[in-house]
Design an enzyme around this catalytic site. Structure first.
Site, short mmCIF file in Angstrom:
data_model
loop_
_atom_site.label_atom_id
_atom_site.label_comp_id
_atom_site.label_asym_id
_atom_site.label_seq_id
_atom_site.Cartn_x
_atom_site.Cartn_y
_atom_site.Cartn_z
N ARG A 1 36.05 30.92 -18.47
CA ARG A 1 35.59 30.90 -19.86
C ARG A 1 36.40 31.85 -20.74
NH1 ARG A 1 29.08 29.98 -18.93
NH2 ARG A 1 29.28 27.72 -19.20
N LYS B 1 19.01 13.22 -9.46
CA LYS B 1 17.82 12.52 -9.95
C LYS B 1 18.08 11.79 -11.26
CE LYS B 1 14.31 15.59 -8.15
NZ LYS B 1 13.16 16.41 -8.55
N GLY C 1 28.27 20.78 -14.04
CA GLY C 1 28.52 21.89 -13.12
C GLY C 1 28.98 21.43 -11.75
N GLY D 1 25.40 21.98 -20.32
CA GLY D 1 24.36 21.39 -21.17
C GLY D 1 24.91 20.68 -22.39
#
Ligand code: ADP
Ligand code: MG
Length: 400
Positions: free
Chosen positions: A37, A198, A356, A379
């Site tokens: 980052r 999921k 991720g 996100g």
């Protein structure tokens, strides 16, 4: 695209640049364990500093929930930031007010200051207009280089952008261009790979993609829910049986939109979730035993998917095709990722991936560098795949 970049800046000599960056690095024993980052925002910081701006960095760090915590002070990142930049950085223990004003007076053109963790102030996450005003008061213009924080409408990501001339930094610009080329304005046909554990976490992603892509490739635990919805007995597999109706609706919507949904027809199964279990075998999806789990897409299906990718011009990928942390259940993810990488290298495919575990899987396959673009935004990347407007991006748009 409708946002200004550093190319649109005039003479910035002596001007104060408020630059929102992502310095939320993982730490151990006082050192960052992953500098990705920090490295991503170096070009923007150095470009502004070298143009003679006084650069003030704004960033959050962890989740202090509106209170000062010495363990979450951005001063802990100062050393790593200086090492990566190869420049000195002045740490400023506030984000607004007279302390920052004084620091601005001390900084010379080309100097870099690091402000404290924005989330120490409750107004940050509330997007308090007073806090945004106080932050903006010490800057001449605003640069956002933190795509990964752009899905949050916070004072430092959104509020300030409305109060000063606002620009996308180089990392933000690169990310937005890559995402644009992948979904907003892609070359067709477009394929999407959606995998992971999921479907409940990715329903909006799937619903958005069926209307935008020509091929929807479903793998991972999510594929089990779709297979079960079609009447396949998936044994002990991870499966959200209660979402069978939703899975069928997604497949119907895909049909109506002319999107082909690809589910595996052979799979790799085992009786226990461990590396190299003796019970591992490959079978047709209709041959899974009651005590077996589907843990990866099978080799025949992967070959067929590779052929699909060969007909496509654009690929967007989120989620591994199997339980890739445990060999041999990394097989399908690694094989398809290598196909995508080879097609990208040949120039026939634009490939964009994010998430991720997806990024970890691409590194594991050794092909992260060969994709057109790999987003580490987490996100924000998922919300973009859901088709949402990100407030931090929206605040930069329509300003030229
Ligand atoms: P990302 O972080 O890239 O968005 P997810 O978090 O949605 O991806 O999913 C990754 C996880 O899904 C991994 O931990 C992987 O082991 C798991 N997974 C993939 N396929 C299966 C499967 N068939 N059964 C159980 N878990 C799976
Ligand atoms: Mg994950």
């Amino acid at each position: 695209m409708a946002f200004r970049t550093l190319d649109d800046l005039g003479d910035v000599r002596g001007k104060v640049a408020l630059v929102r960056v992502d310095l939320n690095v993982p730490m151990q024993d006082g050192r960052a364990t992953d500098l990705t980052r920090i490295k991503a925002v170096v070009p923007t910081i150095l470009e502004l500093a070298d143009a003679g701006a006084k650069v003030l960095l704004l960033a959050h760090f962890g989740r202090p929930k509106g209170e000062r915590h010495s363990t979450l002070s951005l001063s802990l990142v100062q050393g790593d930031l200086e090492r990566v930049l190869g420049r000195e950085v002045m740490f400023i223990p506030e984000i607004a007010g007279p302390v920052v004003e004084q620091a601005v007076g001390i900084l010379r053109p080309g100097d870099i200051g690091l402000l404290e963790n924005t989330r120490f102030w409750p107004g940050e996450e509330k997007n308090d207009p007073e806090l945004a005003k106080a932050i903006a008061a010490n800057g001449d213009f605003y640069v956002n280089d933190a795509f990964s924080a752009a899905h949050r409408a916070h004072a430092s990501t959104e509020g300030v952008a409305h109060l000063l001339p606002a620009y996308a930094g180089r990392a933000m610009e690169k990310e937005l261009k890559a995402l644009d080329a992948a979904l907003r304005n892609p070359q067709r046909p477009v394929a999407a790979v959606v995998g992971g554990a999921k479907i409940s976490t990715k329903l909006e992603v799937l619903e958005n993609l069926v209307g935008k892509v020509q091929h929807l490739i479903i793998g991972g635990g999510m594929a089990n829910t779709f297979l079960a919805a079609r009447g396949v007995d998936v044994g002990k597999s991870l499966c959200e049986h209660d979402l069978a109706g939703t899975a069928n609706e997604i497949m119907d919507a895909a049909d109506r939109a002319g999107c082909t949904v690809h589910l595996p027809y052979d799979v790799s199964v085992a009786k226990e979730l461990v590396a190299n279990p003796p019970s591992e075998r490959v079978c047709n999806v209709h041959e899974v035993a009651a005590d077996e789990m589907i843990l990866d897409v099978g080799p025949q299906a992967v070959e067929a998917l590779a052929d699909v990718l060969k007909t496509c011009r654009t690929l967007v990928w989120n989620g591994p095709l199997g339980a890739f942390e445990l060999p041999p259940f990394d097989g399908a993810t690694v094989a398809l990722a290598r196909t995508a990488a080879a097609l990208t290298k040949e120039g026939s495919l634009v490939s964009v991936a994010g998430g991720g575990d997806t990024v970890a899987a691409l590194h594991h396959a050794g092909v992260a560098e060969d994709f057109t673009y790999v987003s580490t935004a987490g996100g924000a990347f998922l919300e973009w795949m859901e088709g949402k407007q990100l407030p931090g991006v929206a605040a930069l748009e329509g300003k030229d």
